[in-house]
Motif scaffolding. Structure first.
Motif, PDB file in Angstrom:
ATOM      1  N   ASN A 139       0.832  -1.210   0.000  1.00  0.00           N
ATOM      2  CA  ASN A 139       0.000   0.000   0.000  1.00  0.00           C
ATOM      3  C   ASN A 139       0.862   1.254   0.000  1.00  0.00           C
ATOM      4  O   ASN A 139       0.574   2.227  -0.701  1.00  0.00           O
ATOM      5  N   GLN A 140       1.935   1.207   0.801  1.00  0.00           N
ATOM      6  CA  GLN A 140       2.840   2.361   0.868  1.00  0.00           C
ATOM      7  C   GLN A 140       3.522   2.595  -0.467  1.00  0.00           C
ATOM      8  O   GLN A 140       3.625   3.723  -0.943  1.00  0.00           O
ATOM      9  N   THR A 141       3.976   1.481  -1.073  1.00  0.00           N
ATOM     10  CA  THR A 141       4.624   1.595  -2.385  1.00  0.00           C
ATOM     11  C   THR A 141       3.643   2.100  -3.438  1.00  0.00           C
ATOM     12  O   THR A 141       3.969   2.968  -4.256  1.00  0.00           O
ATOM     13  N   LEU A 142       2.424   1.532  -3.373  1.00  0.00           N
ATOM     14  CA  LEU A 142       1.395   1.940  -4.330  1.00  0.00           C
ATOM     15  C   LEU A 142       1.036   3.411  -4.146  1.00  0.00           C
ATOM     16  O   LEU A 142       0.872   4.161  -5.115  1.00  0.00           O
ATOM     17  N   GLU A 143       0.929   3.828  -2.872  1.00  0.00           N
ATOM     18  CA  GLU A 143       0.609   5.220  -2.575  1.00  0.00           C
ATOM     19  C   GLU A 143       1.678   6.145  -3.139  1.00  0.00           C
ATOM     20  O   GLU A 143       1.382   7.194  -3.735  1.00  0.00           O
ATOM     21  N   LYS A 144       2.937   5.743  -2.938  1.00  0.00           N
ATOM     22  CA  LYS A 144       4.043   6.548  -3.430  1.00  0.00           C
ATOM     23  C   LYS A 144       4.010   6.641  -4.953  1.00  0.00           C
ATOM     24  O   LYS A 144       4.212   7.712  -5.532  1.00  0.00           O
ATOM     25  N   LYS A 145       3.751   5.482  -5.590  1.00  0.00           N
ATOM     26  CA  LYS A 145       3.684   5.470  -7.049  1.00  0.00           C
ATOM     27  C   LYS A 145       2.531   6.332  -7.562  1.00  0.00           C
ATOM     28  O   LYS A 145       2.666   7.044  -8.567  1.00  0.00           O
ATOM     29  N   VAL A 146       1.385   6.238  -6.851  1.00  0.00           N
ATOM     30  CA  VAL A 146       0.229   7.046  -7.253  1.00  0.00           C
ATOM     31  C   VAL A 146       0.548   8.530  -7.123  1.00  0.00           C
ATOM     32  O   VAL A 146       0.224   9.335  -8.008  1.00  0.00           O
ATOM     33  N   GLN A 147       1.208   8.906  -6.006  1.00  0.00           N
ATOM     34  CA  GLN A 147       1.583  10.305  -5.806  1.00  0.00           C
ATOM     35  C   GLN A 147       2.553  10.773  -6.888  1.00  0.00           C
ATOM     36  O   GLN A 147       2.406  11.871  -7.435  1.00  0.00           O
ATOM     37  N   GLU A 148       3.549   9.915  -7.185  1.00  0.00           N
ATOM     38  CA  GLU A 148       4.527  10.274  -8.215  1.00  0.00           C
ATOM     39  C   GLU A 148       3.847  10.415  -9.571  1.00  0.00           C
ATOM     40  O   GLU A 148       4.118  11.359 -10.327  1.00  0.00           O
ATOM     41  N   ARG A 149       2.959   9.458  -9.862  1.00  0.00           N
ATOM     42  CA  ARG A 149       2.270   9.490 -11.155  1.00  0.00           C
ATOM     43  C   ARG A 149       1.334  10.695 -11.244  1.00  0.00           C
ATOM     44  O   ARG A 149       1.233  11.340 -12.295  1.00  0.00           O
ATOM     45  N   THR A 150       0.654  10.984 -10.125  1.00  0.00           N
ATOM     46  CA  THR A 150      -0.239  12.137 -10.097  1.00  0.00           C
ATOM     47  C   THR A 150       0.541  13.422 -10.334  1.00  0.00           C
ATOM     48  O   THR A 150       0.119  14.309 -11.083  1.00  0.00           O
ATOM     49  N   PHE A 151       1.712  13.519  -9.687  1.00  0.00           N
ATOM     50  CA  PHE A 151       2.562  14.695  -9.861  1.00  0.00           C
ATOM     51  C   PHE A 151       3.006  14.817 -11.318  1.00  0.00           C
ATOM     52  O   PHE A 151       2.973  15.895 -11.903  1.00  0.00           O
TER      53      PHE A 151
END
Length: 466
Positions: A139-151
């Motif tokens: 979840n943490q990795t996914l959250e980070k990836k989502v944040q990076e992708r969103t950015f």
């Protein structure tokens, strides 16, 4: 296979009974787990200060700190709150079990122990604990990836918006550039012809007037017809006024030449490379183009421009782009002042005088500082924080693209490796400070300078054609 997989799993057994400790530790060690032991709750808490186990088998009935208190402490700490705790007790009442589960324990093992039951519960909760950690990590990795992708997506959206505006501006700039160049050329040729012939025309007229004076001297009494015609055309007034007309024509022609020169100097369509220029010429040319907006109108008096130019050498810059920055900032200053006149009461307007201050100075011997300030409406801190963002504008729909200050910032900061700062106070005014080096380094921007100049120059084109 199970022994190899479980060898890294650490189990902490907390029990004040040496017999229970010995039986459980020997059994679990033989099963393949790494076993730690503690004879009290205090010893257990001291042990986990150095390293964390994967599971805790915790006796309830212990002297000093009992199992309930030890569990409460473990669950209150961030580092240990997720470690599964299995209570070991001879108590079989439901109330004790519910109390332990409410505190965060995951299970109960009743004494005397059944080894198969202990092993089954230990395996189950270790597996659940591992799965829970894996899910949390994923979840943490996914959250980070989502944040990076969103950015990244937000960045792409902003870039696409900017590109869209620049493409539209570029298309418009092509026709505007041709129009400006054509107008300047078409005006320049005939006005040069007019201006160049004014001096000989003045000389010819003076000769003719001198000839008339000679006729009057040698023929003081002309025929009645000549005398009547002289009176009809008011010869004396004509002689006096003709020279005034020629002088006015010369002033007007000079003014047109200055406007054409300012248009060419402002646009500098043929100067897309870094050049050494007089910054003050660019400011003066911009003011010349904005003269129509500065002069008095029925609803307000003239906006006064106060200039304080410093002495410094010519500056290496992209002249056309820097002139566009001056245009954007000065046009915004005029807008802010005009807004004061349109919003304030008549009594307040009569006491108010719109002013723009422009000052230049040498800063740190290798930088030029240009200040443009006004006593207009001013802006809130919230607006100032967003003013350089693309598409942000406080103007009504159709009166601003929201790209003027964003592109000005890009020209100063990105193209000239300088600074563009703003300070403002509501009902007091606004000040922009431009700082650029006197000598520019080699450009690294891959976009062609011509394209950038065309994109930037179009903004606020209304001010240009007004």
């Amino acid at each position: 296979m199970d022994n190899i997989m479980n060898k890294s799993d650490i189990i902490l057994i907390v029990d004040d009974n040496p017999t229970n400790l010995g039986v459980l530790s020997d059994f679990l060690d033989e099963t393949g787990y790494e076993v730690w032991v503690a004879k009290s709750g205090d010893m257990a808490l001291q042990r986990i200060e150095y390293a964390l186990p994967d599971l805790i088998l915790l006796d309830i009935m212990m002297p000093g700190m009992d199992g309930f208190e030890t569990c409460r402490y473990l669950k209150d700490k961030t580092q240990t709150c997720e470690i599964p705790v299995i209570f070991m007790t001879a108590l079989s009442d439901t109330e004790s079990k519910v109390k332990g589960l409410n505190m965060g324990a995951v299970d109960y093992i009743t004494k005397p122990f059944q080894q198969e039951e202990v092993l089954a519960r230990v395996k189950l909760h270790l597996k659940l604990y591992k799965l829970m950690r894996q899910v949390a990590e994923q979840n943490q990795t996914l959250e980070k990836k989502v944040q990076e992708r969103t950015f990244e997506l937000n960045q792409m959206v902003e870039e696409l918006k900017t590109m869209q505006v620049q493409l539209v501006q570029n298309e418009k700039m092509s026709s505007l550039g041709q129009m400006v160049a054509g107008v300047a050329h078409e005006i320049n040729n005939p006005i040069n012809f007019i201006y160049g012939n004014l001096e000989p025309a003045e000389e010819y007229i003076e000769n003719l007037l001198s000839l008339i004076e000679m006729y009057q001297l040698y023929h003081p009494e002309p025929d009645a017809q000549i005398k009547a015609y002289r009176e009809d055309i008011e010869l004396e007034f004509l002689r006096e006024d003709l020279m005034k007309i020629l002088s006015s024509m010369k002033v007007g022609a000079t003014r047109i030449l200055e406007i054409v020169k300012s248009l060419r100097n402002f646009s500098r369509l043929d100067e897309s490379e870094i050049k050494q220029v007089d910054i003050h010429e660019g400011i003066d040319s911009t003011l010349m183009i904005l003269q129509n907006r500065l002069k008095a109108k029925p609803e307000r008096p003239t906006i006064e421009v106060i200039k304080e130019y410093g002495n410094f050498p010519q500056v290496e810059c992209y002249p056309g782009q820097l002139n566009q920055v001056f245009m954007n900032l000065l046009a915004n200053a005029i807008d802010a002042i005009e807004e004061c006149y349109s919003q304030d009461s008549l009594a307040k307007v009569q006491d108010y005088s719109g002013k723009i201050w422009i000052s230049t100075e040498l800063d740190n011997s290798d930088e030029v500082k240009i200040k443009i300030s006004d006593n207009g409406k001013g802006m809130t801190e919230k607006v100032v924080d967003r003013m350089f963002n693309p598409f942000f504008t406080t103007k009504p729909v159709g009166k601003g693209t929201g790209m003027g200050l964003a592109i000005s910032y890009s020209i100063v900061v990105d193209k000239h490796v300088g600074k563009l700062e703003c300070s403002s106070k509501v009902n007091v005014g606004t000040e922009f400070i431009i700082q650029i080096p006197i000598h520019q380094k080699s450009p690294t921007n891959s976009q062609s300078n011509v394209e950038l100049e065309e994109n930037n120059q179009l903004l606020n084109s209304k001010s240009l054609i007004q």
